[in-house]
Every structure is written in structure tokens, then in C-alpha cells.
Write a protein that holds these residues in place. Structure first.
Motif: not given
Length: 322
Positions: A72-77, A268-287
């Protein structure tokens, strides 16, 4: 050594081409129909995810706290900290979009299914992989928007009202509902896991289509050339290699993990989720007309991580069977 071709990666690029030549589906009814469809689809993805979560495996994986902290430290920090030193060098809007697209990638949670599959192939600590991959997505609902709000101009969007409530509504509540109904529908979800995975990927493709269609219509891609794409690819490769190498050093030489835990930490620490990225981006980059640009490194990273980690996982598997 045979590498299994991932048709989903090809489908991603096909949907980008589709968005370029046929953006009409996104524009239909002002995007309201396709927006409602993706929202329902996202909620169902995480509802099914809750149905498939195993309390027993999560309980077993909870014990290895050092491994969890590293992942989790690698993923988020670690990921975001590697990008922050480059922010002061941003001088114009195109450079800002380039940097922010990578920082968005760095702030995302780890992927779930592919991490567990790769750890299983390499014969790593599967229970710890399930725990970390599962908890990462839930942590990301809080951490990813927190990271992004320091550098992203949300305009009229209420971060805590719109973004967080949107993520809670489409991720947390469906997951909780799935967990509550697991005793009744859990076996059904596992039986039809292949079909549910296909559904997940279909929703992601729809979100990717919408993001790129909006960017193509607005003309945001007209300012970037082949050099932009080249630097994006180079940046993705360098970021992955650097993170993977640092995790290896910490796991192997600092924390003295055994072989199984090292594999889980690396995958687990070196990977990033396309699923979550797609969902998060829908809200973070709205419009945002630059949404397509912000998804670009994530998509390349997704393809690259699957290719590289598959090769590494097969190598670990061969070494374990000798």
C-alpha cells in the motif's frame, strides 16, 4: 515460452479509434443516456466484486502486516512521490496535462484480478495478494481524490460533495451490498465469473470511449504529436521499472521477505487498476476536455504491466518447478 494474447488491450485501442471516427454515440442526447448507462454499469461491477470477495482469504491475508504496508505504501506513496519532483518544471498547459496524466496514474489503487492471477502463476502468497488487491481499491476511494485535489482544478465541482459521494455511491455502497448478499449469491458469482469479467471490461471500454470521444470532439489531441506519444511510452516504462526495482530492494534486502511474499509485493505494489482509473476519472475529470489525455498513460501502463509481469510470473513458475 508462450504469451497469451490479451484481446482486451486490442479492444481498448479499437474503442479509441471508434471514438475518433464515430463520437456520435457519446454526443447523443447530450451524453445523458451513455452517462447513465456507465453509472449503472460501474455500480454493477463493484456489486459483483463484493459478491466474489472471500472473508476467509481476507482474514488469512490480514496477518502479514509488513507486506501490506509495503504494497500500500508503494501504491499510494512511492508512486506519487516519484512524480512530485517533476512538477516545478511544468511551464505550459501541454506539459501540465502530460504531468497530471502521469500523476493520476501514480495516485490510483492496485489492480485486483490480474494481480491475484499473476501471483498465483508465480506461486506467491495468494491470500496476501487477495487482501492487498481488494483493500487497495477501497483505500483508493479516499486517497486518490486527496492526491488529485492538490493539482487538479475542479472548478465548480464540489470535491467532497460530488466526487466523494459519487465514488461512495458507485463503489462503496455496491461493494457493501454485494458483501451482504454474498451468502446467497456468492456461488452464483463465482460460477459465472468469466461472464462477469466480460461485463466489467465492456463497461471500462464504454468509459474509455466516452473520455476519448469528448477529447477528440474538443480538439485537445490536435496539439500533441508523435513526440508526445513517444514520451508517454518512455515515461510509463521508466516509471514501472523504477517502482518495480525499488519494491524488490525493499522486499528482498530491507524487509528480508521470503520468496512468496517478495512475489506478492512486486506484483501487487507495481500495478495500477484500469478499472478504478476509469471510474475515478469519470468523477475527477467530469466535463474536462482533456480526459482522454489523462487516461493515455494509464492505458499504456495497463498493457505494459500485463506483458512484463506475465513474462516474470512465468519465469518464477519455471524456477519453482525445477
Amino acid at each position: 515460452m508462450k504469451l497469451k494474447f490479451d484481446g482486451f488491450i486490442l479492444a481498448l485501442f479499437c474503442f479509441i479509434v471508434l471514438a475518433y471516427y464515430f463520437p456520435q454515440l457519446y454526443l447523443w442526447q447530450g451524453g445523458q443516456i451513455i452517462g447513465l448507462t456507465t453509472s449503472i454499469g460501474v455500480s454493477l461491477i463493484f456489486f459483483f466484486y463484493g459478491l466474489k470477495l472471500s472473508f476467509q482469504q481476507l482474514k488469512v491475508g490480514l496477518r502479514n502486516w509488513k507486506l501490506h504496508l509495503l504494497v500500500q505504501g508503494a501504491t499510494f506513496v512511492l508512486f506519487p512521490l516519484l512524480l512530485l519532483p517533476f512538477y516545478p518544471f511544468v511551464q505550459n498547459e501541454l506539459q501540465y496535462d502530460f504531468w497530471l496524466s502521469f500523476f493520476f496514474l501514480a495516485a490510483l489503487p492496485s489492480t485486483v484480478s490480474s494481480s491475484v492471477v499473476m501471483v498465483s502463476i508465480a506461486r506467491g502468497n495468494i491470500s496476501a495478494a487477495i487482501f492487498n488487491a481488494s483493500i487497495s481499491g477501497l483505500i483508493g476511494v479516499i486517497i486518490t481524490p486527496l492526491w488529485m485535489q492538490f493539482f487538479l482544478d475542479f472548478g465548480e465541482i464540489d470535491v467532497f460533495g460530488d466526487v466523494y459521494w459519487g465514488l461512495i455511491k458507485e463503489i462503496i455502497i455496491p461493494v457493501i451490498a454485494g458483501l451482504l448478499l454474498q451468502p446467497y449469491l456468492g456461488k452464483w458469482a463465482l460460477r459465472y465469473n468469466r461472464q462477469l469479467t466480460l461485463f466489467d471490461k465492456s463497461v471500462i471500454l464504454l468509459i474509455v470511449y466516452c473520455s476519448f470521444a469528448e477529447s477528440f470532439v474538443s480538439g485537445v489531441f490536435e496539439s500533441m504529436g508523435k513526440l508526445y506519444l513517444l514520451w508517454t511510452f518512455v515515461g510509463v516504462v521508466l516509471l514501472f521499472i523504477l517502482v518495480y526495482g525499488l519494491i524488490y530492494v525493499f522486499a528482498k534486502f530491507v524487509l528480508n521477505f521470503n520468496r512468496e511474499d517478495c512475489i506478492t509485493a512486486l506484483f501487487c505494489g507495481s500495478k495500477k487498476s484500469l478499472t478504478h482509473g476509469s471510474v475515478f476519472g469519470k468523477f475527477l475529470f467530469a466535463h474536462s476536455i482533456s480526459a482522454g489525455l489523462y487516461f493515455l498513460p494509464l492505458m499504456i501502463f495497463h498493457a505494459f504491466q500485463i506483458l512484463v509481469v506475465t513474462v516474470i510470473a512465468q519465469r518464477y513458475h519455471r524456477e519453482d518447478t525445477i
